[in-house]
Scaffold this motif. Structure first.
Motif, PDB file in Angstrom:
ATOM      1  N   THR A   1       0.816  -1.219   0.000  1.00 60.50           N
ATOM      2  CA  THR A   1       0.000   0.000   0.000  1.00 60.50           C
ATOM      3  C   THR A   1       0.849   1.268   0.000  1.00 60.50           C
ATOM      4  OG1 THR A   1      -0.152   0.059   2.424  1.00 60.50           O
ATOM      5  CG2 THR A   1      -1.835  -1.209   1.239  1.00 60.50           C
ATOM      6  N   GLN A   2       0.245   2.343  -0.519  1.00 56.96           N
ATOM      7  CA  GLN A   2       0.871   3.661  -0.538  1.00 56.96           C
ATOM      8  C   GLN A   2      -0.156   4.713  -0.149  1.00 56.96           C
ATOM      9  OE1 GLN A   2       2.359   4.185  -4.528  1.00 56.96           O
ATOM     10  NE2 GLN A   2       4.214   2.987  -4.163  1.00 56.96           N
ATOM     11  N   ASP A   3       0.339   5.871   0.344  1.00 57.09           N
ATOM     12  CA  ASP A   3      -0.580   6.967   0.655  1.00 57.09           C
ATOM     13  C   ASP A   3      -0.803   7.815  -0.595  1.00 57.09           C
ATOM     14  OD1 ASP A   3       1.656   8.578   0.316  1.00 57.09           O
ATOM     15  OD2 ASP A   3       1.948   8.956   2.453  1.00 57.09           O
ATOM     16  N   ALA A   4      -1.526   8.912  -0.452  1.00 56.92           N
ATOM     17  CA  ALA A   4      -1.874   9.755  -1.603  1.00 56.92           C
ATOM     18  C   ALA A   4      -0.648  10.357  -2.274  1.00 56.92           C
ATOM     19  CB  ALA A   4      -2.824  10.864  -1.156  1.00 56.92           C
ATOM     20  N   GLN A   5       0.442  10.501  -1.525  1.00 55.42           N
ATOM     21  CA  GLN A   5       1.676  11.057  -2.080  1.00 55.42           C
ATOM     22  C   GLN A   5       2.595   9.983  -2.663  1.00 55.42           C
ATOM     23  OE1 GLN A   5       0.483  12.161   1.107  1.00 55.42           O
ATOM     24  NE2 GLN A   5      -0.510  13.743  -0.151  1.00 55.42           N
ATOM     25  N   GLY A   6       2.167   8.729  -2.601  1.00 58.67           N
ATOM     26  CA  GLY A   6       2.969   7.646  -3.152  1.00 58.67           C
ATOM     27  C   GLY A   6       4.001   7.080  -2.206  1.00 58.67           C
ATOM     28  N   HIS A   7       3.908   7.430  -0.915  1.00 58.33           N
ATOM     29  CA  HIS A   7       4.851   6.917   0.071  1.00 58.33           C
ATOM     30  C   HIS A   7       4.424   5.522   0.536  1.00 58.33           C
ATOM     31  CE1 HIS A   7       5.472  11.420   0.933  1.00 58.33           C
ATOM     32  NE2 HIS A   7       6.426  10.995   0.109  1.00 58.33           N
ATOM     33  N   ASP A   8       5.407   4.662   0.761  1.00 61.13           N
ATOM     34  CA  ASP A   8       5.152   3.288   1.197  1.00 61.13           C
ATOM     35  C   ASP A   8       4.554   3.268   2.597  1.00 61.13           C
ATOM     36  OD1 ASP A   8       5.174   0.536   1.468  1.00 61.13           O
ATOM     37  OD2 ASP A   8       7.296   0.439   2.005  1.00 61.13           O
ATOM     38  N   LEU A   9       3.406   2.617   2.737  1.00 64.38           N
ATOM     39  CA  LEU A   9       2.758   2.491   4.049  1.00 64.38           C
ATOM     40  C   LEU A   9       2.981   1.125   4.673  1.00 64.38           C
ATOM     41  CD1 LEU A   9      -0.705   4.154   3.306  1.00 64.38           C
ATOM     42  CD2 LEU A   9       1.213   5.149   4.568  1.00 64.38           C
ATOM     43  N   GLY A  10       3.523   0.191   3.896  1.00 66.54           N
ATOM     44  CA  GLY A  10       3.663  -1.187   4.363  1.00 66.54           C
ATOM     45  C   GLY A  10       2.725  -2.076   3.562  1.00 66.54           C
ATOM     46  N   ALA A  11       2.200  -3.107   4.179  1.00 65.85           N
ATOM     47  CA  ALA A  11       1.346  -4.030   3.436  1.00 65.85           C
ATOM     48  C   ALA A  11       0.338  -4.732   4.338  1.00 65.85           C
ATOM     49  CB  ALA A  11       2.199  -5.081   2.725  1.00 65.85           C
ATOM     50  N   ALA A  12      -0.765  -5.138   3.717  1.00 60.51           N
ATOM     51  CA  ALA A  12      -1.765  -5.973   4.377  1.00 60.51           C
ATOM     52  C   ALA A  12      -1.589  -7.382   3.822  1.00 60.51           C
ATOM     53  CB  ALA A  12      -3.174  -5.456   4.094  1.00 60.51           C
ATOM     54  N   VAL A  13      -1.549  -8.375   4.690  1.00 61.05           N
ATOM     55  CA  VAL A  13      -1.247  -9.742   4.277  1.00 61.05           C
ATOM     56  C   VAL A  13      -2.365 -10.693   4.668  1.00 61.05           C
ATOM     57  CG1 VAL A  13       0.430 -11.619   4.395  1.00 61.05           C
ATOM     58  CG2 VAL A  13       1.209  -9.248   4.629  1.00 61.05           C
ATOM     59  N   GLU A  14      -2.857 -11.462   3.686  1.00 60.30           N
ATOM     60  CA  GLU A  14      -3.839 -12.516   3.948  1.00 60.30           C
ATOM     61  C   GLU A  14      -3.098 -13.778   4.357  1.00 60.30           C
ATOM     62  OE1 GLU A  14      -6.847 -13.642   1.152  1.00 60.30           O
ATOM     63  OE2 GLU A  14      -7.216 -11.556   0.567  1.00 60.30           O
ATOM     64  N   SER A  15      -3.492 -14.365   5.462  1.00 59.13           N
ATOM     65  CA  SER A  15      -2.837 -15.568   5.954  1.00 59.13           C
ATOM     66  C   SER A  15      -3.877 -16.535   6.503  1.00 59.13           C
ATOM     67  CB  SER A  15      -1.832 -15.198   7.055  1.00 59.13           C
ATOM     68  OG  SER A  15      -1.222 -16.344   7.614  1.00 59.13           O
ATOM     69  N   THR A  16      -3.747 -17.811   6.169  1.00 57.97           N
ATOM     70  CA  THR A  16      -4.697 -18.829   6.615  1.00 57.97           C
ATOM     71  C   THR A  16      -3.976 -19.949   7.355  1.00 57.97           C
ATOM     72  OG1 THR A  16      -6.094 -18.384   4.685  1.00 57.97           O
ATOM     73  CG2 THR A  16      -6.512 -20.427   5.886  1.00 57.97           C
ATOM     74  N   THR A  17      -4.566 -20.380   8.448  1.00 54.24           N
ATOM     75  CA  THR A  17      -4.014 -21.511   9.190  1.00 54.24           C
ATOM     76  C   THR A  17      -5.165 -22.316   9.775  1.00 54.24           C
ATOM     77  OG1 THR A  17      -2.392 -22.144  10.884  1.00 54.24           O
ATOM     78  CG2 THR A  17      -3.832 -20.310  11.403  1.00 54.24           C
ATOM     79  N   GLY A  18      -4.874 -23.485  10.304  1.00 53.67           N
ATOM     80  CA  GLY A  18      -5.910 -24.344  10.860  1.00 53.67           C
ATOM     81  C   GLY A  18      -6.185 -24.037  12.321  1.00 53.67           C
ATOM     82  N   GLY A  19      -7.464 -23.817  12.653  1.00 50.00           N
ATOM     83  CA  GLY A  19      -7.852 -23.563  14.033  1.00 50.00           C
ATOM     84  C   GLY A  19      -8.460 -24.802  14.663  1.00 50.00           C
ATOM     85  N   PHE A  20      -9.248 -24.616  15.720  1.00 49.35           N
ATOM     86  CA  PHE A  20      -9.872 -25.737  16.422  1.00 49.35           C
ATOM     87  C   PHE A  20     -10.979 -26.365  15.576  1.00 49.35           C
ATOM     88  CE2 PHE A  20     -13.179 -27.389  19.287  1.00 49.35           C
ATOM     89  CZ  PHE A  20     -12.432 -28.346  19.960  1.00 49.35           C
ATOM     90  N   GLY A  21     -11.780 -25.496  14.907  1.00 50.05           N
ATOM     91  CA  GLY A  21     -12.911 -26.007  14.145  1.00 50.05           C
ATOM     92  C   GLY A  21     -12.689 -26.038  12.649  1.00 50.05           C
ATOM     93  N   GLY A  22     -11.572 -25.515  12.185  1.00 50.59           N
ATOM     94  CA  GLY A  22     -11.307 -25.461  10.752  1.00 50.59           C
ATOM     95  C   GLY A  22     -10.369 -24.321  10.432  1.00 50.59           C
ATOM     96  N   ASP A  23     -10.375 -23.898   9.164  1.00 49.00           N
ATOM     97  CA  ASP A  23      -9.462 -22.837   8.746  1.00 49.00           C
ATOM     98  C   ASP A  23      -9.808 -21.496   9.383  1.00 49.00           C
ATOM     99  OD1 ASP A  23      -7.910 -24.474   7.228  1.00 49.00           O
ATOM    100  OD2 ASP A  23      -8.824 -23.949   5.305  1.00 49.00           O
ATOM    101  N   LEU A  24      -8.744 -20.740   9.655  1.00 48.57           N
ATOM    102  CA  LEU A  24      -8.865 -19.400  10.211  1.00 48.57           C
ATOM    103  C   LEU A  24      -8.083 -18.469   9.284  1.00 48.57           C
ATOM    104  CD1 LEU A  24      -9.719 -17.612  12.700  1.00 48.57           C
ATOM    105  CD2 LEU A  24      -7.452 -18.094  13.634  1.00 48.57           C
ATOM    106  N   LYS A  25      -8.791 -17.554   8.600  1.00 49.36           N
ATOM    107  CA  LYS A  25      -8.135 -16.633   7.661  1.00 49.36           C
ATOM    108  C   LYS A  25      -8.118 -15.237   8.260  1.00 49.36           C
ATOM    109  CE  LYS A  25      -8.867 -16.741   3.149  1.00 49.36           C
ATOM    110  NZ  LYS A  25      -9.520 -16.547   1.820  1.00 49.36           N
TER     111      LYS A  25
END
Length: 209
Positions: free
Chosen positions: A84-108
């Motif tokens: 991601t970037q802000d309105a000026q084009g500066h790096d804000l970092g990133a949002a990451v989708e991650s999935t793993t197995g929980g007690f009842g099934g997948d947790l995303k």
């Protein structure tokens, strides 16, 4: 009599086949009508989720990466990184989708990281946990929660439950397995993020961290 029975059986087969064909057509049509709105809802939920975990409204997704890593028992895990970037084009970092197995099934989960790797926020996208448990996990690890991980750097802060000395985070009451699954998803998201080239805020090109 035999011919009459054969005729009746044939008519039944033809009628049932006709009904099946008609119902199949109706279901296909309904699916066609609903697939668009469902897809749009998911896209909106993801866009809102990215803004939430990055703690910023005025941002754009400059680049999307997919990272694949080997998980437990040789299972391949896939992570989607939204740079991601802000309105000026500066790096804000990133949002990451991650999935793993929980007690009842997948947790995303969707986890936001700033350019230095500190956790900005998170939201749970999908969960198959016990009803109510997912909602509790959605608050437990936020700022002010008992298991607060916001602002923590996974490189130096042990994102594991305190039980058994695994880490520095208090597990959800009576839900240690879910807590472990959530923290594992966050840890894995961090590793995937650090394995992804960052976006140069001036040139738009990618560069290694």
């Amino acid at each position: 009599m035999v011919k009459k029975l054969e005729s009746s059986l044939l008519n039944m087969v033809l009628v049932l086949t006709g009904v099946a064909v008609v119902m199949g057509g109706i279901l296909a049509y309904v699916n066609h009508l609903t697939s668009g709105p469902i897809s749009e809802q998911k896209e909106k939920a993801l866009a809102d989720g990215i803004k939430t975990v990055m703690a910023c409204d005025g941002l754009t997704v400059a680049k999307t990466d997919t990272v694949r890593q080997n998980g437990a028992k040789g299972k391949e895990l896939t992570y989607i990184i939204y740079q991601t970037q802000d309105a000026q084009g500066h790096d804000l970092g990133a949002a990451v989708e991650s999935t793993t197995g929980g007690f009842g099934g997948d947790l995303k989960v969707l986890v936001g990281f700033n350019p230095e790797g500190k956790i900005l926020g998170y939201t749970i996208l999908e969960t198959a946990e016990t009803p109510g448990l997912g909602a509790k996990a959605d608050k437990w690890f936020h700022k002010g929660g008992k298991g607060d991980i916001i602002g923590k750097d996974p490189a130096t802060f042990k994102l594991g439950v305190t039980k058994g000395g695994e880490g520095d985070v208090d597990a959800i009451t009576a839900s240690t397995i879910t807590s472990r699954a959530f923290l594992l998803a966050v840890n894995n998201a961090y590793k995937a993020y650090k394995a992804t080239p960052a976006t140069d805020s001036e040139t738009g090109a990618t560069k290694k961290k």
